[in-house]
Design a protein around this motif. Sequence first.
Motif, PDB file in Angstrom:
ATOM      1  N   GLN A  44       0.843  -1.085   0.156  1.00  0.00           N
ATOM      2  CA  GLN A  44       0.022  -0.150  -0.059  1.00  0.00           C
ATOM      3  C   GLN A  44       0.779   1.245  -0.079  1.00  0.00           C
ATOM      4  N   ASN A  45       2.059   1.245   0.826  1.00  0.00           N
ATOM      5  CA  ASN A  45       2.599   2.627   1.056  1.00  0.00           C
ATOM      6  C   ASN A  45       3.482   2.836  -0.320  1.00  0.00           C
ATOM      7  N   LYS A  46       3.953   1.608  -0.914  1.00  0.00           N
ATOM      8  CA  LYS A  46       4.627   1.854  -2.226  1.00  0.00           C
ATOM      9  C   LYS A  46       3.797   2.098  -3.514  1.00  0.00           C
ATOM     10  N   LYS A  47       2.483   1.399  -3.519  1.00  0.00           N
ATOM     11  CA  LYS A  47       2.065   1.575  -4.930  1.00  0.00           C
ATOM     12  C   LYS A  47       0.673   1.970  -5.033  1.00  0.00           C
ATOM     13  N   ILE A  48      -0.051   2.185  -3.911  1.00  0.00           N
ATOM     14  CA  ILE A  48      -1.380   2.908  -3.870  1.00  0.00           C
ATOM     15  C   ILE A  48      -1.216   4.271  -3.480  1.00  0.00           C
ATOM     16  N   MET A  49      -1.599   5.031  -4.446  1.00  0.00           N
ATOM     17  CA  MET A  49      -1.665   6.798  -4.540  1.00  0.00           C
ATOM     18  C   MET A  49      -2.597   7.234  -4.809  1.00  0.00           C
ATOM     19  N   LEU A  50      -3.930   7.302  -3.876  1.00  0.00           N
ATOM     20  CA  LEU A  50      -5.145   7.511  -4.164  1.00  0.00           C
ATOM     21  C   LEU A  50      -5.421   9.080  -4.546  1.00  0.00           C
ATOM     22  N   SER A  51      -4.244   9.791  -4.404  1.00  0.00           N
ATOM     23  CA  SER A  51      -4.383  11.235  -4.827  1.00  0.00           C
ATOM     24  C   SER A  51      -4.060  11.506  -6.144  1.00  0.00           C
ATOM     25  N   ARG A  52      -3.631  10.599  -6.623  1.00  0.00           N
ATOM     26  CA  ARG A  52      -3.001  10.724  -8.162  1.00  0.00           C
ATOM     27  C   ARG A  52      -4.362  10.648  -9.003  1.00  0.00           C
ATOM     28  N   ASP A  53      -4.179  11.046 -10.464  1.00  0.00           N
ATOM     29  CA  ASP A  53      -5.355  10.620 -11.604  1.00  0.00           C
ATOM     30  C   ASP A  53      -5.056   9.300 -11.725  1.00  0.00           C
ATOM     31  N   PHE A  54      -6.338   8.640 -11.668  1.00  0.00           N
ATOM     32  CA  PHE A  54      -6.154   7.107 -12.071  1.00  0.00           C
ATOM     33  C   PHE A  54      -7.545   6.703 -12.621  1.00  0.00           C
ATOM     34  N   THR A  55      -7.592   5.525 -13.443  1.00  0.00           N
ATOM     35  CA  THR A  55      -8.975   5.028 -13.753  1.00  0.00           C
ATOM     36  C   THR A  55      -9.289   3.967 -12.858  1.00  0.00           C
ATOM     37  N   ALA A  56     -10.413   3.983 -12.649  1.00  0.00           N
ATOM     38  CA  ALA A  56     -10.953   3.139 -11.231  1.00  0.00           C
ATOM     39  C   ALA A  56     -11.802   2.301 -11.982  1.00  0.00           C
ATOM     40  N   LEU A  57     -11.681   0.934 -11.220  1.00  0.00           N
ATOM     41  CA  LEU A  57     -12.471  -0.261 -11.868  1.00  0.00           C
ATOM     42  C   LEU A  57     -13.289  -0.945 -10.467  1.00  0.00           C
ATOM     43  N   ASP A  58     -14.323  -1.469 -10.692  1.00  0.00           N
ATOM     44  CA  ASP A  58     -14.994  -2.311  -9.792  1.00  0.00           C
ATOM     45  C   ASP A  58     -14.447  -3.544  -9.723  1.00  0.00           C
ATOM     46  N   VAL A  59     -15.095  -4.564  -8.942  1.00  0.00           N
ATOM     47  CA  VAL A  59     -14.697  -5.946  -8.674  1.00  0.00           C
ATOM     48  C   VAL A  59     -14.932  -6.737 -10.377  1.00  0.00           C
TER      49      VAL A  59
END
Length: 257
Positions: A44-59
Motif C-alpha cells: 500500500q505504501n509503495k503502490k497505492i497513491m489515491l490522490s493521483r489521477d487514475f482509472t477506477a474499476l469495480d470488482v
Amino acid sequence: MQKFYSLLFFLLIFSISPAQNKFGNPEVDPLQIQKTYEQWSVYQNKKIMLSRDFTALDVASKEISKEVFLDQLANGNFIPIRLKSDEGVYYYKLYKIQPKTDTSIKATINQIGFDAYKNFKMEGTAFPQFSFKDLNGNLVTNESMKGKIIVIKCWYIHCTPCIREFPQVNKLVENYKDRKDIVFMSLAEDSPEQLKTFLARKPLSYSVIPDMKEYMNNALQLNSFPTHFIINKEGIISKVLPNFESLEVALAKESKL
C-alpha cells in the motif's frame, strides 16, 4: 458441422477475452497480498497513491468514477490493487477482502479511503479565505496571491512524516526557483518561538506561518499530516495530497497548464 462449432467457440472466446484483459492483470496476487498486514502495508505504501489521477474499476472490471471508488474503499469491504500498466499510468481495481483477512487491513483501507475521499471532495472548490503573516512578518492574503500557483504544506514539529520529507520539499522549491508564479508556504500548528528554534536545526525553504492549528482544524478540517494543497491561479484547490511523491507529480502537471 464440427468446423462450424469450432469457429463459433473461437469467436466466443475472442469476444470475451479483450473485455477481460482490457485494463491488464493485477500486479500482485489479490489473495496473497491479504495474507498478512505487513505484506499489505508495504504494498500500500509503495503502490497505492489515491490522490493521483487514475482509472477506477469495480470488482467486475467495469470503469467507475473516482468518487465512487473512494467511497467503496471508505465504507465497503474492498482492497485496491494496481493493474499492470506503463509507468505513470494508473489503473486501480477493487477486490473483495477475504473473510479470514486480518481486520487491521480493512481498518487501514477504510481510513485511507475516508481521507482520500474527503480530500477529493475539496478539489475544485475555493480555498478558504486567509490573511497570514509568516515568521518574517510578511503578510499574504487571497488577494495578494491572485494569479499565482500556491503550494501549501500543513504540518507541526512533532510530526515525524512531516519532517522526514523536508529535504525533498526543499529540493522541490529549488527546482522551481525561477518560476515567479509559484509560491511555497507552510502552515504550522506551533508558536513562532517553537518554530524558530526548531527550524534553526531543520531548515524549511517554504515560508512558515505559525499558530495555524485552529485554521487547519476548522477551515480546512484536517485530521492527517502532512497534507499538501496545490491552489491554482484562480484560487481554486487543484489537488489535496498526503505525501511528497504525489505532490511532485501533481505540481509538475499543474505548472504546465
